[in-house]
Scaffold this active site. Structure first.
Site, PDB file in Angstrom:
ATOM      1  N   LYS A 206       0.843  -1.010  -0.097  1.00 29.35           N
ATOM      2  CA  LYS A 206      -0.065   0.019   0.165  1.00 29.35           C
ATOM      3  C   LYS A 206       0.975   1.171   0.105  1.00 29.35           C
ATOM      4  O   LYS A 206       1.886   1.384   0.970  1.00 29.35           O
ATOM      5  CB  LYS A 206      -0.960   0.137   1.258  1.00 29.35           C
ATOM      6  CG  LYS A 206      -1.884   1.280   1.331  1.00 29.35           C
ATOM      7  CD  LYS A 206      -3.074   1.053   2.155  1.00 29.35           C
ATOM      8  CE  LYS A 206      -2.538   1.481   3.767  1.00 29.35           C
ATOM      9  NZ  LYS A 206      -2.230   3.170   3.925  1.00 29.35           N
TER      10      LYS A 206
ATOM     11  N   ASP B 169      -3.636   4.410  -1.747  1.00 30.12           N
ATOM     12  CA  ASP B 169      -4.654   4.678  -0.801  1.00 30.12           C
ATOM     13  C   ASP B 169      -4.523   6.391  -0.635  1.00 30.12           C
ATOM     14  O   ASP B 169      -3.979   6.982   0.202  1.00 30.12           O
ATOM     15  CB  ASP B 169      -4.046   4.057   0.364  1.00 30.12           C
ATOM     16  CG  ASP B 169      -5.017   4.511   1.824  1.00 30.12           C
ATOM     17  OD1 ASP B 169      -6.053   5.103   1.671  1.00 30.12           O
ATOM     18  OD2 ASP B 169      -4.535   4.226   2.873  1.00 30.12           O
TER      19      ASP B 169
ATOM     20  N   LYS C 136      -7.605   8.153  -0.995  1.00 28.35           N
ATOM     21  CA  LYS C 136      -8.960   8.603  -0.387  1.00 28.35           C
ATOM     22  C   LYS C 136      -9.588   9.864  -1.171  1.00 28.35           C
ATOM     23  O   LYS C 136      -9.495  10.941  -0.715  1.00 28.35           O
ATOM     24  CB  LYS C 136      -8.843   8.681   1.106  1.00 28.35           C
ATOM     25  CG  LYS C 136      -8.412   7.739   2.034  1.00 28.35           C
ATOM     26  CD  LYS C 136      -8.158   7.972   3.341  1.00 28.35           C
ATOM     27  CE  LYS C 136      -8.004   6.758   4.296  1.00 28.35           C
ATOM     28  NZ  LYS C 136      -6.538   6.306   4.160  1.00 28.35           N
TER      29      LYS C 136
ATOM     30  N   ASP D  47     -13.858  14.892  -4.172  1.00 28.96           N
ATOM     31  CA  ASP D  47     -13.894  15.950  -4.833  1.00 28.96           C
ATOM     32  C   ASP D  47     -15.315  16.040  -5.757  1.00 28.96           C
ATOM     33  O   ASP D  47     -16.049  15.073  -5.659  1.00 28.96           O
ATOM     34  CB  ASP D  47     -12.687  16.022  -5.662  1.00 28.96           C
ATOM     35  CG  ASP D  47     -12.517  17.801  -5.965  1.00 28.96           C
ATOM     36  OD1 ASP D  47     -13.515  18.564  -6.144  1.00 28.96           O
ATOM     37  OD2 ASP D  47     -11.263  17.985  -5.836  1.00 28.96           O
TER      38      ASP D  47
ATOM     39  N   THR E 121     -12.136   5.868  11.044  1.00 30.58           N
ATOM     40  CA  THR E 121     -12.495   5.499  12.358  1.00 30.58           C
ATOM     41  C   THR E 121     -11.602   6.438  13.610  1.00 30.58           C
ATOM     42  O   THR E 121     -12.009   6.183  14.635  1.00 30.58           O
ATOM     43  CB  THR E 121     -11.371   4.224  12.466  1.00 30.58           C
ATOM     44  OG1 THR E 121     -10.231   4.377  11.865  1.00 30.58           O
ATOM     45  CG2 THR E 121     -11.963   3.003  11.764  1.00 30.58           C
TER      46      THR E 121
ATOM     47  N   ARG F  66       3.212  -0.751  10.526  1.00 29.68           N
ATOM     48  CA  ARG F  66       4.257  -0.755  11.741  1.00 29.68           C
ATOM     49  C   ARG F  66       4.647  -2.326  12.136  1.00 29.68           C
ATOM     50  O   ARG F  66       5.764  -2.516  12.471  1.00 29.68           O
ATOM     51  CB  ARG F  66       4.055   0.289  12.737  1.00 29.68           C
ATOM     52  CG  ARG F  66       4.247   1.640  11.968  1.00 29.68           C
ATOM     53  CD  ARG F  66       3.622   2.662  12.797  1.00 29.68           C
ATOM     54  NE  ARG F  66       2.179   2.517  12.924  1.00 29.68           N
ATOM     55  CZ  ARG F  66       1.322   3.358  13.485  1.00 29.68           C
ATOM     56  NH1 ARG F  66       1.724   4.449  14.312  1.00 29.68           N
ATOM     57  NH2 ARG F  66       0.129   3.480  13.430  1.00 29.68           N
TER      58      ARG F  66
HETATM   59  O1  C5P Z   1       1.111   0.778  10.977  1.00 31.22           O
HETATM   60  P1  C5P Z   1      -0.491   0.666  10.858  1.00 31.22           P
HETATM   61  O2  C5P Z   1      -0.607  -1.091  10.872  1.00 31.22           O
HETATM   62  O3  C5P Z   1      -1.297   0.973  12.115  1.00 31.22           O
HETATM   63  O4  C5P Z   1      -0.977   1.043   9.597  1.00 31.22           O
HETATM   64  C1  C5P Z   1      -2.294   1.016   9.159  1.00 31.22           C
HETATM   65  C2  C5P Z   1      -2.265   1.607   7.815  1.00 31.22           C
HETATM   66  O5  C5P Z   1      -3.888   1.696   7.686  1.00 31.22           O
HETATM   67  C3  C5P Z   1      -1.982   3.177   7.658  1.00 31.22           C
HETATM   68  O6  C5P Z   1      -1.406   3.273   6.347  1.00 31.22           O
HETATM   69  C4  C5P Z   1      -3.293   4.015   7.990  1.00 31.22           C
HETATM   70  O7  C5P Z   1      -3.201   5.274   7.199  1.00 31.22           O
HETATM   71  C5  C5P Z   1      -4.229   2.992   7.240  1.00 31.22           C
HETATM   72  N1  C5P Z   1      -5.672   3.116   7.867  1.00 31.22           N
HETATM   73  C6  C5P Z   1      -5.916   3.284   9.147  1.00 31.22           C
HETATM   74  N2  C5P Z   1      -6.958   3.293   9.781  1.00 31.22           N
HETATM   75  C7  C5P Z   1      -8.143   3.666   8.948  1.00 31.22           C
HETATM   76  C8  C5P Z   1      -7.830   3.793   7.424  1.00 31.22           C
HETATM   77  C9  C5P Z   1      -6.655   3.662   7.004  1.00 31.22           C
HETATM   78  O8  C5P Z   1      -5.055   2.724   9.864  1.00 31.22           O
HETATM   79  N3  C5P Z   1      -9.542   3.727   9.435  1.00 31.22           N
END
Ligand code: C5P
Length: 232
Positions: free
Chosen positions: A32, A59, A61, A64, A120, A211
């Site tokens: 991603k 990603d 999002k 517009d 979220t 992460r």
């Molecule tokens: O590092 P981590 O596992 O928290 O990364 C989650 C990924 O999912 C990030 O790229 C974040 O921007 C994306 N994301 C999220 N929650 C959402 C939508 C997207 O954590 N509601």
């Protein structure tokens, strides 16, 4: 389909992003590229990551007016992304335009367009401030169903919402789930977390994990652990 793993390449350092993509590419289904990496390195980075094997989820999002989103979504498909997203809050005309824009570039439909429902990060206080008294669970379901009727292939949703979305939107609707934390990983800034096994059993199709894998001492071993938990 069996649930798939998508690793989020969140960062601004191009060398780190490309090295991580090369290391994890052979193991995972998806990589991603999000706003942080895209705003630092742009379309060239996306083309580069697309050459590393797994499919790319771009990603950005999009949100517009319909014509702008149609053209931007088409550009995402032209870069080689196989999954891209738009905010469902942009409404029916915008979502239909996004699908039409992508289908012009990819009439076969291999490039999927999914909707972002309620972020979220928005709790009930934030939603009330924005002028809606609806509960976020209700809005998520309503917007997911709207996204489906606009021709979108699925939605981004937390695993906690996945079972209800599956019930309302059917078996073929893609549910892409972030907020995943294996039991051995730190929570970081995620609040409502679910384990990989929990997300799979809730009905998620693609698990987005950043992460816990990319910041691990051994990212390949961490990805292997997550994949084996998903299969179990
Ligand atoms: O590092 P981590 O596992 O928290 O990364 C989650 C990924 O999912 C990030 O790229 C974040 O921007 C994306 N994301 C999220 N929650 C959402 C939508 C997207 O954590 N509601």
């Amino acid at each position: 389909m069996a649930a798939q793993l998508c690793v989020a390449l969140d960062g601004s350092d191009r060398d780190w992003i490309v090295t991580t993509a090369r290391r994890l590419g052979p193991q995972v289904d998806w990589l991603k590229v999000g706003l942080e990496a895209f705003t630092a390195h742009g379309p060239d980075l996306v083309r580069d990551i697309c050459s590393h094997g797994p499919s790319v989820f771009l990603d950005l999002k999009l949100h517009d007016i319909p014509t702008t989103v149609a053209r931007a979504a088409a550009n995402c498909a032209r870069l080689g992304a196989k999954l891209l997203n738009v905010h469902a809050g942009g409404g029916r005309a915008m979502m239909e335009a996004a699908v039409a824009g992508v289908r012009e570039v990819d009439p076969s439909g291999t490039t999927k367009v999914i909707g972002v429902t309620v972020l979220t990060s928005l709790d009930s206080t934030a939603l009330a401030e924005l002028g809606t008294d609806h509960r976020s669970e209700m809005l998520v379901l309503r917007w997911a169903e709207l996204a489906r009727t606009c021709g979108l292939d699925g939605v981004v949703a937390s695993a906690r919402e996945a079972a209800d979305i599956r019930r309302v939107c059917g078996p073929d609707f893609l549910i892409v789930t972030p907020g995943i934390r294996p039991s051995w990983a730190a929570r970081d800034d995620q609040r409502r977390i679910v384990t990989p096994a929990g997300a799979v059993s809730a009905g998620s199709d693609i698990l987005v994990i950043g992460r816990p894998i990319t910041a691990a001492d051994d990212p390949r071993a961490a990805a292997a652990d997550v994949l084996s938990e998903m299969k179990s």
